[in-house]
Design a protein around this motif. Structure first.
Motif, mmCIF file in Angstrom:
data_model
loop_
_atom_site.group_PDB
_atom_site.id
_atom_site.type_symbol
_atom_site.label_atom_id
_atom_site.label_comp_id
_atom_site.label_asym_id
_atom_site.label_seq_id
_atom_site.Cartn_x
_atom_site.Cartn_y
_atom_site.Cartn_z
ATOM 1 N N SER A 119 0.862 -1.191 0.000
ATOM 2 C CA SER A 119 0.000 0.000 0.000
ATOM 3 C C SER A 119 0.892 1.232 0.000
ATOM 4 O O SER A 119 2.112 1.133 0.133
ATOM 5 C CB SER A 119 -0.833 0.053 1.277
ATOM 6 O OG SER A 119 -1.754 -0.974 1.315
ATOM 7 N N ALA A 120 0.239 2.372 -0.060
ATOM 8 C CA ALA A 120 0.951 3.633 0.154
ATOM 9 C C ALA A 120 1.279 3.764 1.643
ATOM 10 O O ALA A 120 0.624 3.139 2.472
ATOM 11 C CB ALA A 120 0.055 4.784 -0.271
ATOM 12 N N THR A 154 -2.576 8.299 1.017
ATOM 13 C CA THR A 154 -3.741 8.337 0.114
ATOM 14 C C THR A 154 -4.737 9.397 0.593
ATOM 15 O O THR A 154 -5.308 10.127 -0.228
ATOM 16 C CB THR A 154 -4.388 6.943 -0.017
ATOM 17 O OG1 THR A 154 -3.344 6.010 -0.315
ATOM 18 C CG2 THR A 154 -5.414 6.905 -1.143
ATOM 19 N N GLU A 187 1.143 4.568 -3.953
ATOM 20 C CA GLU A 187 1.648 3.198 -4.128
ATOM 21 C C GLU A 187 2.889 3.199 -5.030
ATOM 22 O O GLU A 187 3.800 2.387 -4.845
ATOM 23 C CB GLU A 187 0.562 2.291 -4.712
ATOM 24 C CG GLU A 187 -0.351 1.632 -3.677
ATOM 25 C CD GLU A 187 -1.302 2.579 -2.954
ATOM 26 O OE1 GLU A 187 -1.437 3.742 -3.399
ATOM 27 O OE2 GLU A 187 -1.912 2.175 -1.953
ATOM 28 N N TYR A 243 -3.777 -1.588 -5.011
ATOM 29 C CA TYR A 243 -4.736 -0.496 -5.234
ATOM 30 C C TYR A 243 -4.838 0.003 -6.666
ATOM 31 O O TYR A 243 -5.911 0.215 -7.175
ATOM 32 C CB TYR A 243 -4.346 0.652 -4.300
ATOM 33 C CG TYR A 243 -5.156 1.915 -4.308
ATOM 34 C CD1 TYR A 243 -6.519 1.901 -4.029
ATOM 35 C CD2 TYR A 243 -4.540 3.152 -4.551
ATOM 36 C CE1 TYR A 243 -7.247 3.100 -3.992
ATOM 37 C CE2 TYR A 243 -5.256 4.344 -4.506
ATOM 38 C CZ TYR A 243 -6.608 4.307 -4.230
ATOM 39 O OH TYR A 243 -7.313 5.480 -4.178
ATOM 40 N N ARG A 269 -10.918 2.631 -2.129
ATOM 41 C CA ARG A 269 -10.151 2.732 -0.890
ATOM 42 C C ARG A 269 -9.989 1.353 -0.220
ATOM 43 O O ARG A 269 -10.920 0.561 -0.194
ATOM 44 C CB ARG A 269 -10.825 3.723 0.082
ATOM 45 C CG ARG A 269 -10.830 5.164 -0.402
ATOM 46 C CD ARG A 269 -9.450 5.703 -0.786
ATOM 47 N NE ARG A 269 -8.451 5.595 0.239
ATOM 48 C CZ ARG A 269 -8.223 6.525 1.165
ATOM 49 N NH1 ARG A 269 -8.937 7.632 1.174
ATOM 50 N NH2 ARG A 269 -7.268 6.353 2.062
ATOM 51 N N GLY A 270 -8.797 1.148 0.294
ATOM 52 C CA GLY A 270 -8.493 -0.149 0.909
ATOM 53 C C GLY A 270 -8.231 -1.239 -0.119
ATOM 54 O O GLY A 270 -8.136 -2.422 0.211
ATOM 55 N N GLY A 271 -8.079 -0.837 -1.383
ATOM 56 C CA GLY A 271 -8.050 -1.793 -2.490
ATOM 57 C C GLY A 271 -6.811 -2.669 -2.592
ATOM 58 O O GLY A 271 -6.789 -3.610 -3.388
ATOM 59 N N SER A 272 -5.784 -2.410 -1.778
ATOM 60 C CA SER A 272 -4.591 -3.264 -1.875
ATOM 61 C C SER A 272 -4.881 -4.701 -1.465
ATOM 62 O O SER A 272 -4.252 -5.635 -1.970
ATOM 63 C CB SER A 272 -3.458 -2.709 -1.009
ATOM 64 O OG SER A 272 -3.124 -1.425 -1.443
ATOM 65 N N ASP A 273 -5.831 -4.881 -0.545
ATOM 66 C CA ASP A 273 -6.228 -6.255 -0.179
ATOM 67 C C ASP A 273 -6.794 -6.970 -1.408
ATOM 68 O O ASP A 273 -6.526 -8.142 -1.655
ATOM 69 C CB ASP A 273 -7.345 -6.250 0.882
ATOM 70 C CG ASP A 273 -6.998 -5.460 2.122
ATOM 71 O OD1 ASP A 273 -5.818 -5.475 2.502
ATOM 72 O OD2 ASP A 273 -7.907 -4.833 2.701
HETATM 73 N N1 ASP Z 1 -3.606 3.281 -0.254
HETATM 74 C C1 ASP Z 1 -4.967 2.900 -0.558
HETATM 75 C C2 ASP Z 1 -5.898 3.448 0.508
HETATM 76 O O1 ASP Z 1 -5.438 4.074 1.452
HETATM 77 C C3 ASP Z 1 -5.143 1.436 -0.722
HETATM 78 C C4 ASP Z 1 -4.874 0.588 0.507
HETATM 79 O O2 ASP Z 1 -4.223 1.044 1.439
HETATM 80 O O3 ASP Z 1 -5.321 -0.563 0.536
HETATM 81 O O4 ASP Z 1 -7.074 3.301 0.367
#
Ligand code: ASP
Ligand code: ADP
Ligand code: MG
Length: 440
Positions: free
Chosen positions: A36-37, A42, A120, A182, A196-200
């Motif tokens: 992730s970042a 982000t 990222e 992401y 958002r949260g897309g790295s999972d």
């Molecule tokens: N950096 C992105 C976010 O903050 C993706 C992630 O962290 O999963 O949403």
């Protein structure tokens, strides 16, 4: 091959990045590491984009400068030798030059996505510099060269599989691959993201594409807890979840997992482990296809829900009524999360405002339409939870005094969901923690 994803806090400090380097080199297995970042980046990029979209260039400039200075300090501690420092400086120069250039051009949605991708891109490049300084061999695989979504924003696993396979095959013998979570390309070939949260989600898609042996999601907590630890004081980690249970928890708001991140792993039957970077020896949570135990395992809450009630005397004895209503939502590709019906009314919930105006307009001919914003779905998830007799009694007892807007029972074997006004979310999570798990 394994896929290991490290979230924002896991790479958010130079020493954490160094710990990640240790974790991924603890054995000699081949891995793809998804980053992730750095935490906060982000959000900062979202703010910069927001300022630009409102034409507030001076404010955007200040926000860019603040972020840049954060990165410069970060790199001072991340890499120590001259060569590493020069590389890190060049990377920061490049990305912040880009952000400064966009100050001068007119803002649009494609640019917004470019801005959001910087986090990222920066974290993975800087991590590679740090690995190099430590003498660790790794290859950076650019996610923008293989991760893609179609015109409906659905990931294209068969294409990802081919492109990623080709990239990996160019590096025979390499054990360590690093890539961005992401970010992706959309159907127009532009830079886009998996929300958002897309790295999972990236990690799970990559796992599915390469048929990984295992997907590990490394974060700042020791696995999926029985309730939201940000809201409830006493929570505990759950050792084992089935794909179905984990998918319900992710979809219904457990922030530890992106809402869509379980289905790719489930589809290809790849075990997912949730692990803690700060406490790597903790067991965490393992997610497999096996159901385990019965009854309530965890509670999650999904905010920002809109409840829509359609009241019509014509519904009485009219078959085809629900189909016509559902077709409206289908037309606008808006999923319905909960639904309850009576002879004269149907209530349902959606989680997106995107096409609300059009949906409401098309629902008008069916009857009176009422709308409630700021609702929260609270889901109680567990294997056969709906068939566990005592749960519903405990739930109603615990909820005494909190107005229930809707309840969905029996729709899934793994989930009982209730809808409450958002103002009662915290209270609901707390009373259910006591009522279902005996924890205050
Ligand atoms: N950096 C992105 C976010 O903050 C993706 C992630 O962290 O999963 O949403
Ligand atoms: P990352 O940056 O590693 O992706 P996230 O912040 O997205 O991490 O997800 C981890 C956070 O999710 C935890 O710190 C915790 O506060 C929150 N969270 C919410 N619900 C749960 C839950 N049921 N179990 C564990 N963590 C949860
Ligand atoms: Mg996350």
């Amino acid at each position: 091959m394994k896929v290991l994803k490290f979230g924002g806090t896991s790479v958010g400090k130079p020493e954490r990045m160094h710990s990640v380097a240790q974790l991924i080199t603890a054995d000699n297995d081949q891995k793809i590491v998804v980053l992730s970042a750095l935490s906060g980046t982000t959000n900062a990029l979202v703010e910069i984009s927001q300022s630009l979209s409102e034409g507030k260039k001076a404010q955007a400039k200040q926000q860019i400068d603040k972020l840049e200075s954060h990165y410069r300090t970060f790199c001072d501690q991340l890499v120590k030798q001259e060569a590493g420092r020069a590389s890190a400086k060049a990377i920061i120069d490049e990305h912040f030059e880009f952000l400064n250039i966009i100050l001068k051009i007119s803002f649009n949605e494609a640019l917004n996505k470019d801005i959001l991708a910087q986090g990222e891109l920066l974290s993975t490049r800087l991590f590679c510099v740090s690995l190099e300084e430590a003498g660790i061999s790794a290859v950076l695989l650019p996610a923008l060269d293989f991760m893609s979504i179609d015109e409906y924003e659905e990931p294209e696993i068969p294409k990802i599989k081919i492109k990623l396979g080709n990239l990996i095959s160019q590096h025979k013998g390499e054990k360590l691959f690093i890539t961005q979570g992401y970010i992706c390309r959309n159907a127009r070939g532009e830079v886009d993201n998996l929300k958002r949260g897309g790295s999972d989600y990236s990690a799970s898609l990559i796992g599915a594409a390469i048929q990984a042996d295992e997907i590990q999601i490394w974060t700042d907590i020791d696995g999926m807890h029985n309730n939201d630890p940000r809201v409830v004081k006493k929570t505990f980690p759950i050792e084992q979840l089935s794909f179905d249970e984990a998918a319900e928890l992710a979809y219904f708001g457990a922030k530890i997992l992106h809402p869509a991140s379980i289905w790719p792993a489930q589809h290809f039957n790849i075990p997912v482990k949730l692990l803690n970077t700060m406490q790597p020896e903790a067991k965490g949570t393992i997610i497999t296809e096996l159901p385990n135990g019965n009854g309530a395992k965890a509670i999650a809450a999904k905010d920002g829900i809109i409840a829509i009630k359609i009241k019509s005397s014509r519904m009485l004895l009219a078959y085809g009524f629900l189909r016509k209503i559902f077709e409206v939502f289908e037309k606008y590709r808006t999923p319905i999360d909960m639904i309850t019906t009576s002879e004269v009314a149907v209530s349902l919930t959606i989680d997106s405002e995107a096409h609300l105006d059009q949906i409401l307009k098309e629902l008008q001919p069916f009857g009176t339409v009422e709308l409630d914003h700021h609702q929260t779905i609270v889901s109680i998830v567990g294997n056969e939870v709906a068939a566990t007799p005592s749960i519903i009694t405990k739930l109603f007892d615990a909820m005494e005094g909190i107005p229930l807007r809707m309840i969905s029972y029996g729709g899934s074997r793994h989930n009982i969901s209730i809808l409450v006004n958002g103002q009662f979310k915290e209270k609901t999570l707390q009373v259910l923690n006591k009522g279902l798990f005996g924890l205050e």
